[in-house]
Design a protein around this motif. Structure first.
Motif, short mmCIF file in Angstrom:
data_model
loop_
_atom_site.label_atom_id
_atom_site.label_comp_id
_atom_site.label_asym_id
_atom_site.label_seq_id
_atom_site.Cartn_x
_atom_site.Cartn_y
_atom_site.Cartn_z
N TYR A 10 0.36 10.14 -2.56
CA TYR A 10 2.15 10.04 -3.11
C TYR A 10 2.22 8.18 -2.76
CZ TYR A 10 1.57 15.17 -4.66
OH TYR A 10 1.77 15.59 -5.28
N ALA A 11 3.11 8.19 -3.55
CA ALA A 11 3.29 6.52 -3.07
C ALA A 11 4.76 6.83 -3.91
CB ALA A 11 2.17 5.28 -4.58
N THR A 15 6.99 0.00 -4.95
CA THR A 15 6.11 -0.37 -4.10
C THR A 15 4.94 -0.32 -4.65
OG1 THR A 15 6.60 1.13 -2.09
CG2 THR A 15 8.48 -0.93 -2.15
N GLY A 16 4.68 1.29 -4.91
CA GLY A 16 2.90 0.98 -4.64
C GLY A 16 2.47 1.53 -3.04
N GLN A 17 3.14 1.28 -2.09
CA GLN A 17 2.93 2.30 -1.17
C GLN A 17 2.93 3.60 -0.93
OE1 GLN A 17 2.03 -0.68 1.48
NE2 GLN A 17 2.18 -1.55 0.02
N LYS A 18 2.19 3.88 0.18
CA LYS A 18 1.91 5.53 0.67
C LYS A 18 3.25 5.71 1.01
CE LYS A 18 -3.18 5.46 1.02
NZ LYS A 18 -4.12 6.51 1.97
N VAL A 19 3.19 6.57 0.95
CA VAL A 19 4.54 7.77 1.24
C VAL A 19 3.98 9.65 2.09
CG1 VAL A 19 6.21 6.83 -0.07
CG2 VAL A 19 5.14 8.79 -0.80
N PRO A 20 4.76 9.17 3.15
CA PRO A 20 4.31 10.97 4.21
C PRO A 20 4.77 11.91 3.11
CG PRO A 20 5.50 9.00 5.54
CD PRO A 20 5.36 8.46 3.97
N SER A 21 3.30 12.31 2.99
CA SER A 21 3.96 13.84 1.74
C SER A 21 2.94 15.10 2.76
CB SER A 21 2.88 13.95 0.33
OG SER A 21 1.79 13.38 0.90
#
Length: 110
Positions: A10-11, A15-21
């Motif tokens: 998940y991003a 920003t397109g950065q990975k997010v904790p999921s």
């Protein structure tokens, strides 16, 4: 049939950065059809929905590694056709059926 490796994360849409999921459990459903047309739309009557991971190949169950979800889907007992994935994230209540580009999560089995 064989093992189909699935990997996603998940991003942040800005920003397109990975997010904790990380979440337990993460229900995944595959719904198959005999075929898809040239636009990726299903053709024919749907097969019964499949809950993943089920019995996945190599005893590698659904795992969360460095922000990525990973699963090897054992398709040995699946009929040929187009399969559409639906991933429900219980923490957010969100169900994903498309990637970031708006394309359906599709796997074609020969």
């Amino acid at each position: 049939g064989s093992a189909v490796p699935l990997k996603w994360h998940y991003a942040d849409p800005d920003t397109g950065q990975k997010v904790p999921s990380f979440s337990e459990p993460l229900p995944i459903t595959a719904t198959g059809y005999p075929s898809c047309d040239e636009f990726g739309e299903p053709e024919g009557d749907a097969y019964p929905a499949i809950a993943l991971p089920g019995e996945d190949a190599g005893s590698s169950s659904l795992r969360y590694v460095n922000g990525d979800w990973q699963l090897n889907w054992d398709t040995a007992n699946q009929l040929p056709g187009c399969y559409f994935l639906s991933i429900h994230h219980p923490t957010t209540g969100q169900t994903d059926e498309q990637n970031a580009d708006g394309e359906r999560l599709t796997i074609v089995l020969q």
